[in-house]
Design a protein around this motif. Structure first.
Motif, PDB file in Angstrom:
ATOM      1  N   TRP A 198       5.443  61.467  65.917  1.00  0.00           N
ATOM      2  CA  TRP A 198       6.493  60.786  65.573  1.00  0.00           C
ATOM      3  C   TRP A 198       7.734  60.611  66.831  1.00  0.00           C
ATOM      4  N   ALA A 199       8.337  59.456  67.228  1.00  0.00           N
ATOM      5  CA  ALA A 199       9.143  59.419  68.321  1.00  0.00           C
ATOM      6  C   ALA A 199      10.535  58.966  67.634  1.00  0.00           C
ATOM      7  N   VAL A 200      11.534  59.452  68.369  1.00  0.00           N
ATOM      8  CA  VAL A 200      12.848  59.081  67.853  1.00  0.00           C
ATOM      9  C   VAL A 200      13.759  58.727  69.328  1.00  0.00           C
ATOM     10  N   SER A 201      14.385  57.621  69.379  1.00  0.00           N
ATOM     11  CA  SER A 201      15.100  57.594  70.440  1.00  0.00           C
ATOM     12  C   SER A 201      16.251  56.509  70.022  1.00  0.00           C
ATOM     13  N   ALA A 202      17.341  56.422  71.005  1.00  0.00           N
ATOM     14  CA  ALA A 202      18.479  55.579  70.501  1.00  0.00           C
ATOM     15  C   ALA A 202      18.402  54.177  71.353  1.00  0.00           C
ATOM     16  N   HIS A 240       6.265  62.282  53.993  1.00  0.00           N
ATOM     17  CA  HIS A 240       7.056  61.174  54.264  1.00  0.00           C
ATOM     18  C   HIS A 240       7.960  61.095  55.533  1.00  0.00           C
ATOM     19  N   ARG A 241       8.326  59.965  55.635  1.00  0.00           N
ATOM     20  CA  ARG A 241       9.415  59.869  56.783  1.00  0.00           C
ATOM     21  C   ARG A 241      10.420  58.713  56.248  1.00  0.00           C
ATOM     22  N   LYS A 242      11.828  59.109  56.671  1.00  0.00           N
ATOM     23  CA  LYS A 242      12.862  58.263  56.373  1.00  0.00           C
ATOM     24  C   LYS A 242      13.550  57.965  57.657  1.00  0.00           C
ATOM     25  N   ASN A 243      13.919  56.795  57.777  1.00  0.00           N
ATOM     26  CA  ASN A 243      14.829  56.655  59.069  1.00  0.00           C
ATOM     27  C   ASN A 243      16.374  56.029  58.696  1.00  0.00           C
ATOM     28  N   ARG A 244      17.161  56.191  59.287  1.00  0.00           N
ATOM     29  CA  ARG A 244      18.501  55.550  59.268  1.00  0.00           C
ATOM     30  C   ARG A 244      19.221  55.783  60.634  1.00  0.00           C
ATOM     31  N   THR A 245      20.045  54.658  60.703  1.00  0.00           N
ATOM     32  CA  THR A 245      21.032  54.428  61.993  1.00  0.00           C
ATOM     33  C   THR A 245      22.340  55.084  61.629  1.00  0.00           C
ATOM     34  N   ILE A 246      22.996  55.736  62.618  1.00  0.00           N
ATOM     35  CA  ILE A 246      24.444  56.290  62.272  1.00  0.00           C
ATOM     36  C   ILE A 246      25.445  55.746  63.368  1.00  0.00           C
ATOM     37  N   ASP A 247      26.316  54.947  62.765  1.00  0.00           N
ATOM     38  CA  ASP A 247      27.090  53.996  63.643  1.00  0.00           C
ATOM     39  C   ASP A 247      28.765  54.435  63.227  1.00  0.00           C
ATOM     40  N   GLU A 248      29.388  55.334  63.819  1.00  0.00           N
ATOM     41  CA  GLU A 248      30.731  55.445  63.278  1.00  0.00           C
ATOM     42  C   GLU A 248      31.766  55.914  64.337  1.00  0.00           C
ATOM     43  N   ARG A 249      32.988  55.698  64.101  1.00  0.00           N
ATOM     44  CA  ARG A 249      34.176  56.067  65.080  1.00  0.00           C
ATOM     45  C   ARG A 249      34.864  57.047  64.498  1.00  0.00           C
ATOM     46  N   TYR A 250      35.535  57.775  65.380  1.00  0.00           N
ATOM     47  CA  TYR A 250      36.309  58.803  64.889  1.00  0.00           C
ATOM     48  C   TYR A 250      37.472  59.090  66.253  1.00  0.00           C
ATOM     49  N   ARG A 251      38.659  59.819  65.861  1.00  0.00           N
ATOM     50  CA  ARG A 251      39.561  59.996  66.702  1.00  0.00           C
ATOM     51  C   ARG A 251      39.918  61.411  66.679  1.00  0.00           C
ATOM     52  N   ARG A 306      26.825  56.484  68.024  1.00  0.00           N
ATOM     53  CA  ARG A 306      25.628  55.751  67.719  1.00  0.00           C
ATOM     54  C   ARG A 306      24.307  56.534  67.836  1.00  0.00           C
ATOM     55  N   MET A 307      23.659  56.852  66.674  1.00  0.00           N
ATOM     56  CA  MET A 307      22.465  57.658  66.827  1.00  0.00           C
ATOM     57  C   MET A 307      21.452  57.176  65.901  1.00  0.00           C
ATOM     58  N   ASN A 308      20.213  57.344  66.058  1.00  0.00           N
ATOM     59  CA  ASN A 308      19.078  57.232  65.277  1.00  0.00           C
ATOM     60  C   ASN A 308      18.572  58.322  64.809  1.00  0.00           C
ATOM     61  N   GLU A 309      18.141  58.374  63.285  1.00  0.00           N
ATOM     62  CA  GLU A 309      17.863  59.563  62.641  1.00  0.00           C
ATOM     63  C   GLU A 309      16.600  59.360  62.173  1.00  0.00           C
ATOM     64  N   THR A 310      15.764  60.261  62.093  1.00  0.00           N
ATOM     65  CA  THR A 310      14.431  60.399  61.436  1.00  0.00           C
ATOM     66  C   THR A 310      14.442  61.870  60.514  1.00  0.00           C
ATOM     67  N   ARG A 311      14.100  61.696  59.437  1.00  0.00           N
ATOM     68  CA  ARG A 311      13.790  62.875  58.520  1.00  0.00           C
ATOM     69  C   ARG A 311      12.361  62.916  57.891  1.00  0.00           C
ATOM     70  N   LEU A 312      11.724  64.022  58.547  1.00  0.00           N
ATOM     71  CA  LEU A 312      10.465  64.041  58.326  1.00  0.00           C
ATOM     72  C   LEU A 312      10.158  65.270  57.103  1.00  0.00           C
ATOM     73  N   SER A 313       9.702  64.929  56.076  1.00  0.00           N
ATOM     74  CA  SER A 313       9.296  65.986  55.044  1.00  0.00           C
ATOM     75  C   SER A 313       7.676  66.428  55.010  1.00  0.00           C
ATOM     76  N   PHE A 314       7.685  67.669  54.569  1.00  0.00           N
ATOM     77  CA  PHE A 314       6.497  68.823  54.885  1.00  0.00           C
ATOM     78  C   PHE A 314       6.632  69.592  53.739  1.00  0.00           C
ATOM     79  N   ALA A 315       5.354  70.080  53.294  1.00  0.00           N
ATOM     80  CA  ALA A 315       5.128  70.883  52.473  1.00  0.00           C
ATOM     81  C   ALA A 315       3.758  71.920  52.808  1.00  0.00           C
TER      82      ALA A 315
END
Length: 629
Positions: A35-39, A91-102, A114-123
């Motif tokens: 699996w590959a993850v990149s912004a 299984h795999r689950k992806n989501r994008t994080i886009d937020e602002r803070y001060r 701004r980040m891309n996130e991958t969640r990989l589940s194993f057993a």
């Protein structure tokens, strides 16, 4: 002819179908186990692989096709299961994080994540579960383990970082107070031992700073262990057993990566941390402070008259805080905290009121042992708030074990509730804490001005290592320590900008400032919160020149190691014409130069051995003669 053709077509279709049925699962299986993850295409790319034979996981990082981190093991072991082997993919689950803070302090106040996130589940074959969460942004890659409830206590990680053996490395020997000096090696030649997890490496993929984020009392602090002759740096926890209660998300294992300017400017470890828990933050005000410890030591801390004199000096200079260090509650004026009337016998309320009338806030030093129980905190913190104290400098935690981290978890909301700014000494390093608890203005976790063994090379490495991950209370400005510090006076002035700290504690004596009016007047101008940060020039162990913007002015701080030289620094702070005022070392002391330059021009500075400079730049207009206000 018609019948044979139909027969041939049917036979061909049957053969193709059979081929697809036999080959399709093999292709799918291969894809599922890498699996590959990149912004983005230009950002660092994480590659996670599952070995079919052993069920082990590894992670590598590249940037622009070049090596950042070689394939490195991933895994965690609990008392219930070994989650470092015999894993099968679920299984795999992806989501994008886009937020602002001060934030209230740091390299820049406004942040965009701004980040891309991958969640990989194993057993495992016995049904034990492991989720691996990987995030990638423009300036970093990070991963953490997520375990369900009833996984049992954590006995350790098999996590490691494998670097090319010839990678340049800047490492600090591990200490519980995080005050080791950074020394250059290669990844393989570093001596066998334990190192701080804030380790910097240079490979053909650029620079990479190893780091940690979102460390709380649910886990244990990490350090790196290394065997000489290899490029492997293994994660070792402070505790042999990490107690768990319910589901667990471990801290992030972070790799801040890019060119040196990207790493220096990065807020990746803050970006990974949870959002602020402080509620109302309007009372949180960063600032510069007159710190009296190196100026006067314990006798000054025991003297109300001495502290009033320091308050007078801070008020004269317009510095918003004065820090009273050790001694003020140790038998000061014949009282201590064992006295049942200690709260009324102290002279601290008188000092606070005296300082308030002059526009100066008081910060007080306290030993951690006097705040290590709920009862002690209930006695101290409301009292300090009632007196009007603005902040606390808490010292001597000297541990990243789970029990100590739980103490941090307890005192952080309590100090926020009592409107007390916090400066941790003898402490862990930030690890995202300043995003989650913005009243934490700074932390030590550095071989700072108090040390008598610092080198100029160490000073030029800190902006690329310790100070990348958050505010650093180095306490610059100790001009009186001639012979005890390795740098020149101009370099010492430059540290006030080269090093970021939400409370910039100036460590000099009033007499040493008055003997150097150019440095003193420069400190009057320096803020403690920044709108932007840029690296103008740098090489760890050799030079570090940073520009930090506050409003419409850029402040410059440069430090160098080695022989005297003529330094030429690119003024990459924006287009147009700039008035640049620098403070440099002259033959008879500090000197000031003014010049008008265009953005992109080079600032020429004559740097003495182990020297540096300080400066301010502002947009030039006809008739403008100074950036000072």
């Amino acid at each position: 002819m018609a019948v044979p053709i139909r027969t041939a077509v049917a036979a061909l279709c049957t053969g193709l179908a059979a081929a697809l049925l036999t080959t399709a699962p093999a292709r799918a299986e291969k894809q599922e186990h890498t699996w590959a993850v990149s912004a983005s295409a230009q950002a660092p790319r994480a590659r996670i692989s599952l070995d079919d034979g052993t069920g082990t996981l590894s992670l590598s990082v590249t940037r622009a096709g070049r090596t950042v981190i070689e394939p490195s093991p991933i895994g965690i072991v609990t008392e219930q299961a070994d989650l470092s082997q015999d894993l099968r993919f679920l299984h795999r689950k992806n989501r994008t994080i886009d937020e602002r803070y001060r934030t209230k302090s740091g390299k820049r106040l406004d942040r965009r994540v701004r980040m891309n996130e991958t969640r990989l589940s194993f057993a495992t074959p016995t049904g034990a579960r492991l989720d691996l969460v990987v995030r990638a942004s423009a300036d970093g890659v990070a991963y953490r383990y997520v375990l369900p409830a009833a996984s049992g206590d954590v006995l350790g990680e098999t996590s490691a970082f494998h670097l090319p053996p010839d990678a340049s490395a800047w490492l600090g020997t591990y200490r519980a107070d995080n005050e080791g000096q950074f020394v250059p090696y290669t990844a393989a030649t570093a001596p066998t031992g334990e190192y701080s997890d804030q380790a910097l490496f240079a490979t053909d993929g650029g620079y990479t700073l190893l780091a940690e984020s979102d460390l709380t009392g649910t886990y244990s602090g990490a350090r790196l262990t290394h065997d000489q002759g290899t490029g492997a740096y293994r994660v070792k926890l402070a505790d042999d057993r990490v107690r768990t209660d319910g589901p667990l998300a471990t801290p992030w294992r972070a790799m801040v990566t890019g060119d040196l300017a990207t790493v220096t400017r990065s807020t990746f470890t803050d970006d990974l941390a949870p959002a602020s828990k402080a509620g109302d933050t309007s009372w949180i005000k960063p600032g510069t402070a007159l710190w009296t410890w190196l100026a006067g030591g314990r006798p000054a801390g025991q003297s109300l008259a001495a502290q009033k004199a320091y308050v007078d000096y801070a008020a004269e200079r317009g510095w918003p805080y004065e820090a009273v260090d050790a001694g003020w509650y140790f038998k000061a004026d014949a009282w201590d905290t064992t006295d049942p009337d200690w709260q009324t016998n102290s002279w601290m309320p008188e000092l606070v009121e005296y300082a308030r009338a002059k526009g100066v806030g008081i910060i007080v030093w306290i030993h951690q042992r006097d705040l290590d129980t709920a009862g002690e905190r209930a006695r101290w913190l409301p009292t300090l708030e009632r007196w009007g104290v603005q902040g606390v400098k808490i010292d001597f935690m000297d541990s990243e074990a789970q029990a100590t981290l739980k103490w941090y978890d307890a005192i952080l909301p309590e100090t926020a509730a009592h409107h007390l700014l916090v400066n941790f000494h003898g402490s862990t390093i930030p690890k995202g804490i300043q995003r989650t608890w913005p009243h934490v203005m700074t932390l030590e976790g550095v071989a700072g001005e108090e040390k008598r063994t610092n080198t100029a090379a160490h000073l030029t490495t800190l902006p690329f290592t310790r100070n990348v991950v958050g505010s650093m209370d180095f306490t610059p400005g100790a001009f009186q320590r001639v012979g005890l510090r390795p740098n020149s006076d101009a370099a010492e002035a430059g540290l006030a900008v080269a090093y970021e700290s939400g409370l910039q504690m100036f460590a000099g004596t009033p007499e040493s400032y008055d003997a150097r009016p150019l440095a003193r007047d420069y400190f009057d101008q320096v803020p403690a919160a920044w709108d932007d940060t840029r690296l103008l020039a740098g090489r760890p162990g050799q030079e570090a020149v940073l520009a930090r913007r506050s409003g419409d002015r850029w402040f410059l701080g440069g430090v160098y190691a080695g022989a005297a030289r003529r330094a030429e620094v690119p003024l990459t702070i924006g287009p147009g014409r700039w008035l640049v005022e620098t403070i440099e070392d002259g033959t008879g002391g500090l000197v000031q130069r003014r010049q008008v330059l265009r953005g992109g021009d080079r600032i020429a500075v004559d740097v003495v051995a182990n020297g540096g400079f300080a400066g301010i730049a502002c947009a030039w207009r006809p008739g403008l003669t100074s950036c000072y206000r």
